[in-house]
Design an enzyme around this catalytic site. Structure first.
Site, PDB file in Angstrom:
ATOM      1  N   HIS A  11       0.851  -1.186   0.000  1.00 21.78           N
ATOM      2  CA  HIS A  11       0.000   0.000   0.000  1.00 21.78           C
ATOM      3  C   HIS A  11       0.889   1.238   0.000  1.00 21.78           C
ATOM      4  O   HIS A  11       2.074   1.166   0.354  1.00 21.78           O
ATOM      5  CB  HIS A  11      -0.891   0.015   1.241  1.00 21.78           C
ATOM      6  N   THR A  39       3.003   0.559  -9.356  1.00 24.63           N
ATOM      7  CA  THR A  39       3.866   1.548  -8.717  1.00 24.63           C
ATOM      8  C   THR A  39       4.928   0.875  -7.856  1.00 24.63           C
ATOM      9  O   THR A  39       6.103   1.256  -7.887  1.00 24.63           O
ATOM     10  CB  THR A  39       3.032   2.517  -7.863  1.00 24.63           C
ATOM     11  N   SER A  58      -1.513  -1.362 -11.623  1.00 28.06           N
ATOM     12  CA  SER A  58      -1.613  -0.850 -10.262  1.00 28.06           C
ATOM     13  C   SER A  58      -2.725  -1.613  -9.537  1.00 28.06           C
ATOM     14  O   SER A  58      -3.713  -2.024 -10.166  1.00 28.06           O
ATOM     15  CB  SER A  58      -1.931   0.639 -10.319  1.00 28.06           C
ATOM     16  N   ASP A  64      -4.211  -6.177  -8.324  1.00 19.17           N
ATOM     17  CA  ASP A  64      -4.467  -7.149  -7.264  1.00 19.17           C
ATOM     18  C   ASP A  64      -5.177  -8.378  -7.838  1.00 19.17           C
ATOM     19  O   ASP A  64      -4.869  -9.511  -7.471  1.00 19.17           O
ATOM     20  CB  ASP A  64      -5.315  -6.533  -6.144  1.00 19.17           C
ATOM     21  N   ASP A  84      -1.127  -1.515   4.885  1.00 23.01           N
ATOM     22  CA  ASP A  84      -1.159  -0.412   5.850  1.00 23.01           C
ATOM     23  C   ASP A  84      -2.427  -0.556   6.687  1.00 23.01           C
ATOM     24  O   ASP A  84      -3.510  -0.199   6.237  1.00 23.01           O
ATOM     25  CB  ASP A  84      -1.147   0.928   5.130  1.00 23.01           C
ATOM     26  N   HIS A  91      -9.721  -0.067  -1.386  1.00 22.41           N
ATOM     27  CA  HIS A  91      -9.715  -1.329  -2.123  1.00 22.41           C
ATOM     28  C   HIS A  91      -9.583  -2.511  -1.161  1.00 22.41           C
ATOM     29  O   HIS A  91      -8.946  -3.507  -1.443  1.00 22.41           O
ATOM     30  CB  HIS A  91      -8.624  -1.334  -3.198  1.00 22.41           C
ATOM     31  N   ARG A 100      -7.694 -14.295   1.006  1.00 19.28           N
ATOM     32  CA  ARG A 100      -8.512 -15.500   0.865  1.00 19.28           C
ATOM     33  C   ARG A 100      -7.879 -16.477  -0.108  1.00 19.28           C
ATOM     34  O   ARG A 100      -7.758 -17.669   0.164  1.00 19.28           O
ATOM     35  CB  ARG A 100      -9.930 -15.135   0.426  1.00 19.28           C
TER      36      ARG A 100
END
Length: 127
Positions: A11, A39, A58, A64, A84, A91, A100
């Site tokens: 994060h 990033t 990203s 993700d 964080d 998100h 999961r």
């Protein structure tokens, strides 16, 4: 030959910590194919050009989910995700999905430097 494949995600507030952690483990990570969200991956590549890093999108733009698909397809040996916990997570659903999937597919996963050390040591010793 590379030891395996590892995904690195952080994060925003934890990107510096992950880049620093990578720097502390460059020699070990050099043996891995690294996949990272946009990033984060760019920062790692800039700081350590000797590492082999493949960047996906990203996180909030689908990265993700791309990492999640790699987990589901058995393409990764480990996931390092510096989360964080003190900032609101727009998100959060993506974070929960990755957690999961890592659990369902029994993928070693770390969310902090100390657990990342343990996961990396395990991955290095098991290859």
């Amino acid at each position: 030959m590379r030891n395996g494949k590892i995904a690195l995600i952080a994060h925003d507030a934890r990107k510096d910590a992950l880049v620093e952690w990578v720097g502390d483990h460059v020699t070990q990570l050099h043996e891995f194919s690294i996949f990272a969200t946009g990033t984060t991956g760019g920062r790692i590549q800039n700081a350590y050009p000797q590492l082999f890093v493949t960047c996906v999108k990203s996180g909030p733009l689908g990265g993700d989910q791309q990492i999640g698909a790699m987990i589901a397809e058995g393409m990764l040996d480990g996931l390092i995700f510096f989360v964080d916990p003190l900032s609101p997570l727009p998100h959060d659903v993506d974070v929960k999905a990755l957690t999961r999937l890592a659990t369902v597919y029994d993928l070693p996963m770390a969310n902090s430097a100390s657990t990342a050390n343990a996961v990396l040591a395990y991955l290095v010793s098991s290859k």
